[in-house]
Design a protein around this motif. Structure first.
Motif, PDB file in Angstrom:
ATOM      1  N   SER A 178       0.831  -1.486  -0.143  1.00 21.48           N
ATOM      2  CA  SER A 178       0.102   0.006  -0.058  1.00 21.48           C
ATOM      3  C   SER A 178       1.100   1.215   0.055  1.00 21.48           C
ATOM      4  CB  SER A 178      -1.046   0.000   1.260  1.00 21.48           C
ATOM      5  OG  SER A 178      -1.923  -1.144   1.115  1.00 21.48           O
ATOM      6  N   GLU A 179       2.062   1.366   0.611  1.00 20.96           N
ATOM      7  CA  GLU A 179       3.028   2.394   0.832  1.00 20.96           C
ATOM      8  C   GLU A 179       3.476   2.742  -0.724  1.00 20.96           C
ATOM      9  OE1 GLU A 179       2.433   0.814   4.636  1.00 20.96           O
ATOM     10  OE2 GLU A 179       2.828  -0.005   2.880  1.00 20.96           O
ATOM     11  N   LEU A 180       3.849   1.551  -1.323  1.00 21.06           N
ATOM     12  CA  LEU A 180       4.365   1.734  -2.735  1.00 21.06           C
ATOM     13  C   LEU A 180       3.298   2.619  -3.604  1.00 21.06           C
ATOM     14  CD1 LEU A 180       6.282   1.520  -4.981  1.00 21.06           C
ATOM     15  CD2 LEU A 180       5.699  -0.933  -5.151  1.00 21.06           C
ATOM     16  N   ALA A 181       1.948   1.994  -3.488  1.00 17.29           N
ATOM     17  CA  ALA A 181       0.926   2.771  -4.072  1.00 17.29           C
ATOM     18  C   ALA A 181       0.639   3.838  -3.897  1.00 17.29           C
ATOM     19  CB  ALA A 181      -0.235   1.861  -3.953  1.00 17.29           C
ATOM     20  N   ARG A 182       0.561   4.270  -2.733  1.00 16.81           N
ATOM     21  CA  ARG A 182       0.551   5.862  -2.233  1.00 16.81           C
ATOM     22  C   ARG A 182       1.583   6.647  -2.666  1.00 16.81           C
ATOM     23  NH1 ARG A 182      -3.344   6.581   1.641  1.00 16.81           N
ATOM     24  NH2 ARG A 182      -2.508   8.411   2.552  1.00 16.81           N
ATOM     25  N   LEU A 183       2.775   6.060  -2.731  1.00 15.87           N
ATOM     26  CA  LEU A 183       3.804   6.851  -3.245  1.00 15.87           C
ATOM     27  C   LEU A 183       3.844   7.208  -4.938  1.00 15.87           C
ATOM     28  CD1 LEU A 183       7.140   5.604  -1.446  1.00 15.87           C
ATOM     29  CD2 LEU A 183       5.746   7.724  -0.867  1.00 15.87           C
ATOM     30  N   MET A 184       3.362   6.231  -5.518  1.00 21.82           N
ATOM     31  CA  MET A 184       2.887   6.209  -7.055  1.00 21.82           C
ATOM     32  C   MET A 184       2.017   7.276  -7.337  1.00 21.82           C
ATOM     33  SD  MET A 184       3.813   2.625  -8.882  1.00 21.82           S
ATOM     34  CE  MET A 184       2.719   1.612  -7.762  1.00 21.82           C
ATOM     35  N   GLY A 185       0.892   7.209  -6.594  1.00 16.94           N
ATOM     36  CA  GLY A 185      -0.204   8.016  -6.822  1.00 16.94           C
ATOM     37  C   GLY A 185      -0.476   9.242  -6.120  1.00 16.94           C
ATOM     38  N   GLY A 186       0.705   9.666  -5.537  1.00 13.74           N
ATOM     39  CA  GLY A 186       0.723  11.106  -5.002  1.00 13.74           C
ATOM     40  C   GLY A 186       0.024  11.458  -3.632  1.00 13.74           C
ATOM     41  N   ALA A 187      -0.503  10.315  -2.810  1.00 13.29           N
ATOM     42  CA  ALA A 187      -1.076  10.269  -1.655  1.00 13.29           C
ATOM     43  C   ALA A 187      -0.124  10.475  -0.412  1.00 13.29           C
ATOM     44  CB  ALA A 187      -1.831   9.118  -1.209  1.00 13.29           C
ATOM     45  N   GLU A 188       1.100   9.908  -0.704  1.00  9.51           N
ATOM     46  CA  GLU A 188       2.415  10.267   0.242  1.00  9.51           C
ATOM     47  C   GLU A 188       3.602  10.909  -0.716  1.00  9.51           C
ATOM     48  OE1 GLU A 188       2.493  10.164   3.326  1.00  9.51           O
ATOM     49  OE2 GLU A 188       0.462   8.712   3.822  1.00  9.51           O
ATOM     50  N   ARG A 189       4.392  11.822  -0.091  1.00 12.98           N
ATOM     51  CA  ARG A 189       5.560  12.323  -0.628  1.00 12.98           C
ATOM     52  C   ARG A 189       6.743  11.253  -0.460  1.00 12.98           C
ATOM     53  NH1 ARG A 189       5.914  18.651  -0.682  1.00 12.98           N
ATOM     54  NH2 ARG A 189       3.694  19.411  -1.403  1.00 12.98           N
ATOM     55  N   ALA A 190       7.364  11.100  -1.531  1.00 11.21           N
ATOM     56  CA  ALA A 190       8.634  10.171  -1.499  1.00 11.21           C
ATOM     57  C   ALA A 190       9.624  11.336  -0.889  1.00 11.21           C
ATOM     58  CB  ALA A 190       8.863   9.645  -2.953  1.00 11.21           C
ATOM     59  N   ASP A 191      10.933  10.638  -0.286  1.00 10.72           N
ATOM     60  CA  ASP A 191      11.938  11.209   0.272  1.00 10.72           C
ATOM     61  C   ASP A 191      13.130  10.904  -0.592  1.00 10.72           C
ATOM     62  OD1 ASP A 191      12.375   8.889   1.791  1.00 10.72           O
ATOM     63  OD2 ASP A 191      11.847  10.014   3.573  1.00 10.72           O
ATOM     64  N   SER A 192      12.859   9.803  -1.368  1.00 10.79           N
ATOM     65  CA  SER A 192      13.992   9.424  -2.371  1.00 10.79           C
ATOM     66  C   SER A 192      13.410   8.772  -3.594  1.00 10.79           C
ATOM     67  CB  SER A 192      14.637   8.228  -1.770  1.00 10.79           C
ATOM     68  OG  SER A 192      13.815   7.099  -1.526  1.00 10.79           O
ATOM     69  N   GLY A 193      14.067   8.841  -4.705  1.00  8.45           N
ATOM     70  CA  GLY A 193      13.781   8.300  -5.922  1.00  8.45           C
ATOM     71  C   GLY A 193      13.206   9.452  -6.980  1.00  8.45           C
ATOM     72  N   GLU A 194      12.925   8.822  -8.010  1.00 15.02           N
ATOM     73  CA  GLU A 194      12.422   9.689  -9.124  1.00 15.02           C
ATOM     74  C   GLU A 194      11.186   8.830 -10.074  1.00 15.02           C
ATOM     75  OE1 GLU A 194      16.145  12.068 -10.731  1.00 15.02           O
ATOM     76  OE2 GLU A 194      15.954   9.903 -11.351  1.00 15.02           O
ATOM     77  N   ILE A 195      10.373   9.724 -10.453  1.00 15.83           N
ATOM     78  CA  ILE A 195       9.067   9.068 -11.238  1.00 15.83           C
ATOM     79  C   ILE A 195       9.212   9.507 -12.612  1.00 15.83           C
ATOM     80  CG2 ILE A 195       6.799   8.722 -11.695  1.00 15.83           C
ATOM     81  CD1 ILE A 195       6.449   8.805  -8.480  1.00 15.83           C
ATOM     82  N   TRP A 196       9.235   8.579 -13.773  1.00 16.09           N
ATOM     83  CA  TRP A 196       9.149   9.015 -15.337  1.00 16.09           C
ATOM     84  C   TRP A 196       7.614   8.776 -15.576  1.00 16.09           C
ATOM     85  CZ3 TRP A 196      13.633   7.604 -12.972  1.00 16.09           C
ATOM     86  CH2 TRP A 196      14.736   8.475 -13.253  1.00 16.09           C
ATOM     87  N   MET A 197       7.083   9.575 -16.412  1.00 18.08           N
ATOM     88  CA  MET A 197       5.850   9.302 -17.013  1.00 18.08           C
ATOM     89  C   MET A 197       6.064   9.381 -18.808  1.00 18.08           C
ATOM     90  SD  MET A 197       3.189   8.837 -14.869  1.00 18.08           S
ATOM     91  CE  MET A 197       1.933   8.710 -16.181  1.00 18.08           C
TER      92      MET A 197
END
Length: 534
Positions: free
Chosen positions: A303-322
């Motif tokens: 669930s934590e991974l889902a929330r990071l990908m969906g913007g519900a939680e802010r990541a403090d490491s890593g990057e996302i590309w669309m």
């Protein structure tokens, strides 16, 4: 059955809400010393029938007899006085009170100078011990407890009444396996002491484990009453949903035949995505037309991974590309503008908007994307709702009712319709079928499969691993807040495959996480290797 005279007889019960008939000529008979399961899909009328017996729902017509005596219209206090105790799916506990105060509220032990707090704590501890909670301090604040323990506290409050009839509405939905075992043991003990237990659950195995008889409802009508040992699982499901269980098997076969293999630029790629104390840095790729299942036990990080990908939680490491472009998804709104839609596991608090109708809930996300200065026209709103009435099998009778009055399955469909209205490129679904009946599950799973066929990249999370195996093209497995492996789905992949991956020894020297080949399905998870080719 241990007695010939019923303790409860409900005959030809009819209930209407706002002119809509939700129970139509329904019967229910409960005997002392038996567990009676009330079965049906969400929206079948189970909760309404429970409310009619418990005194929270007014009856339009029909008859209720308690120990052979006709009952006049009654409220909760009258029902309790008649020895009927209810544990609703929503526990209605008081978070600011202690455990003992919640257990004993309304039934406090009193002495010369008022409430005897010591005696109340002792009585609460006694009842809690029956539920395996003998190590729980009755003086603890309820707010400090997990949802599962709170559920057991609600059961303890009902047991204080020493009821003749105990109604349990989805009592195991938040419990783990050990807690379920304890609760079912208590239910059997109450039955053996002559209590009539009305048991409502969507966990069919639990029902067959504990029930003596079953009453099945469908669409607010009585389907039949059956001895539990004369009805097999497939027959029960068919009676509940009105179609054959083979439909689920067919869906699995369709997904296997799909044989998706990603190519080209992923629509979403996350590298070293993580959050301290929540999820270790994780890599994941999602491609259009693919269903990626996230599998793992509670607390694994899915669930934590889902929330990071969906913007519900802010990541403090890593990057996302669309689609090859680096983006920042700092909120669900920002994610939606990038066509990433998230449905969290907390439907009631982060999903549906109480106080609004189903219609208003459906149009909400699309209107928010457009901005309130550009309101949707009446025609646009009507067309949007009409689309999902058909595709998600929503009832026209439900669409203008307050969403909180609808069944859990219908609420999930309303939330899915809201997300689909935004035309997402990535759809992240966290527990979209939890707590709903098999008919609604099948509707949602079929729709998810169609979305993938239409080119949407879907992330699917379920604590029921057979759902993940049934739907997914690829399965990412997590454990202890880190990704431990990934496999291409196929006929050789089962729930046991995933369980073995989770249980595998991941200590010591080994190769890095995994290597995955789309053509062969060969997956290496540190020292654990599987051949999962189709």
């Amino acid at each position: 059955m241990t007695a010939t005279r019923p303790v409860v007889e409900m005959s030809a019960i009819t209930v209407e809400f706002s002119g809509v008939r939700v129970l139509d000529d329904v019967d229910l008979t409960l005997y002392p010393g038996e567990v009676h399961a009330l079965m049906g899909e969400n929206g079948a009328g189970k909760s309404t029938l429970i409310g009619a017996l418990a005194g929270t729902v007014p009856i339009r017509s029909g008859e209720v007899r308690i120990e052979g005596e006709e009952r006049t219209p009654a409220g909760v206090a009258r029902s309790r006085a008649e020895g009927i105790a209810t544990v609703f799916q929503e526990t209605h506990l008081s978070p600011h009170l202690t455990v003992a105060e919640n257990v004993m509220i309304g039934n406090e032990v009193r002495g010369t100078f008022g409430i005897d707090w010591k005696a109340n704590r002792a009585r609460a501890a006694e009842v809690l011990a029956r539920l395996g909670l003998d190590d729980l301090d009755p003086r603890s604040p309820l707010s400090a407890l997990s949802p599962a323990v709170k559920q057991l506290v609600a059961v303890a409050r009902a047991l204080v009444l020493e009821p003749r009839v105990l109604i349990l509405d989805e009592p195991t939905s938040s419990l783990d396996a050990a807690e379920v075992h304890t609760l079912l043991r208590v239910v059997r003990g109450l039955r053996d002491h002559g209590v009539a237990v009305l048991f409502v659950s969507h966990f069919i195995e639990q029902v067959f484990d504990v029930a003596d008889r079953m009453t099945v409802l469908r669409g607010g009508r009585f389907v039949g009453e059956f001895p539990a040992d004369e009805l097999d699982r497939a027959e029960l499901i068919s009676k509940m949903i009105g179609e054959d269980i083979d439909a689920l098997k067919a869906l699995r076969s369709e997904r296997l035949a799909h044989h998706y293999c990603a190519s080209g630029e992923p629509t979403l790629r996350a590298s070293e995505l993580g959050r301290r104390g929540t999820l270790d840095p994780t890599d994941i790729e999602l491609s259009r037309g693919e269903i990626v299942g996230l599998a793992g036990l509670n607390g694994s990080g899915r669930s934590e991974l889902a929330r990071l990908m969906g913007g519900a939680e802010r990541a403090d490491s890593g990057e996302i590309w669309m689609d090859g472009v680096r983006v920042q998804l700092r909120s669900p709104g920002a994610a939606l503008r990038r066509r990433v839609a998230l449905s969290t596991e907390n439907l009631r608090d982060e999903g549906i908007i109480r106080g609004l109708t189903a219609r208003e809930n459906i149009v909400l996300a699309l209107q928010a994307m457009r901005g309130w200065s550009r309101p949707l026209s009446a025609g646009e709103r009507a067309g949007l709702v009409e689309t999902y009435l058909d595709t998600l099998h929503l009832s026209p009778d439900d669409i203008d009712r307050p969403v909180e009055e609808l069944s859990g399955g219908t609420q999930q469909k309303v939330l899915l319709a809201r997300l689909l209205a935004t035309r997402p490129h990535v759809l992240i679904l966290d527990e979209p079928t939890r707590g709903i009946d098999i008919g609604a599950k099948l509707d949602i799973q079929r729709r998810v499969a169609r979305l993938a066929g239409e080119g949407v990249a879907v992330v699917f999370i379920s604590s029921q691993m057979e759902e993940v195996v049934r739907l997914s093209d690829r399965i990412v497995v997590l454990k202890d807040r880190e990704k431990i492996g990934e496999l291409s789905n196929g006929p050789g992949v089962t729930v046991d495959t995933i369980v073995e991956m989770i249980a595998a020894d991941l200590d010591g020297e080994s190769e890095e996480l995994f290597g995955h080949d789309c053509d062969t399905g060969l997956v290496s998870v540190k020292q654990f290797t599987l051949n999962c080719s189709r």
